[in-house]
Write a protein that holds these residues in place. Structure first.
Motif: not given
Length: 123
Positions: A106-109, A111
């Motif tokens: 998932s791209s949300r992890y 930074d």
């Protein structure tokens, strides 16, 4: 951390391209780095990553066996070698990184992100 991606372009189906992502700003011994992509009208999707910790790699099923990732520690640079390209590989490819040893799909992890580089595969 800054990520600089390069190497996109136009290629015919069945051809190859190599993308590069150069990282700067700190040491990356405890980072994972890799690529997401976003095709026209599609969500950003995981492509493949490498861990600087142990060199392990992980790929999406859609590219497994066709794409490989390697890293050059001296240059803080990773390379995405894309072979047997298909029209459905057409997308903007984004380099990303996160600290730690785990690779998440998932791209949300992640930074840190580089600018995208366009890959177009013609049929």
């Amino acid at each position: 951390v800054q990520l600089q991606a390069s190497g996109g372009g136009l290629v015919q189906a069945g051809g190859s391209l190599r993308l590069s992502c150069a990282a700067s700003g700190r040491t990356f011994n405890n980072y994972v780095m890799g690529w997401f992509r976003q095709g026209p009208g599609r969500e950003r999707e995981f492509v493949g990553f490498i861990s600087w910790n142990d060199g392990s790699t992980y790929f999406a099923d859609s590219v497994k066996g066709r794409f490989t990732i390697s890293g050059d520690n001296a240059k803080n640079t990773i390379y995405l070698q894309m072979n047997s390209l298909k029209p459905e590989d057409t997308a903007v490819y984004y380099c990303a990184a996160r600290s730690g040893k785990y690779i998440y799909s998932s791209s949300r992890y992640y930074d840190y992100w580089g600018q995208g580089t366009q890959v177009t595969v013609s049929s």
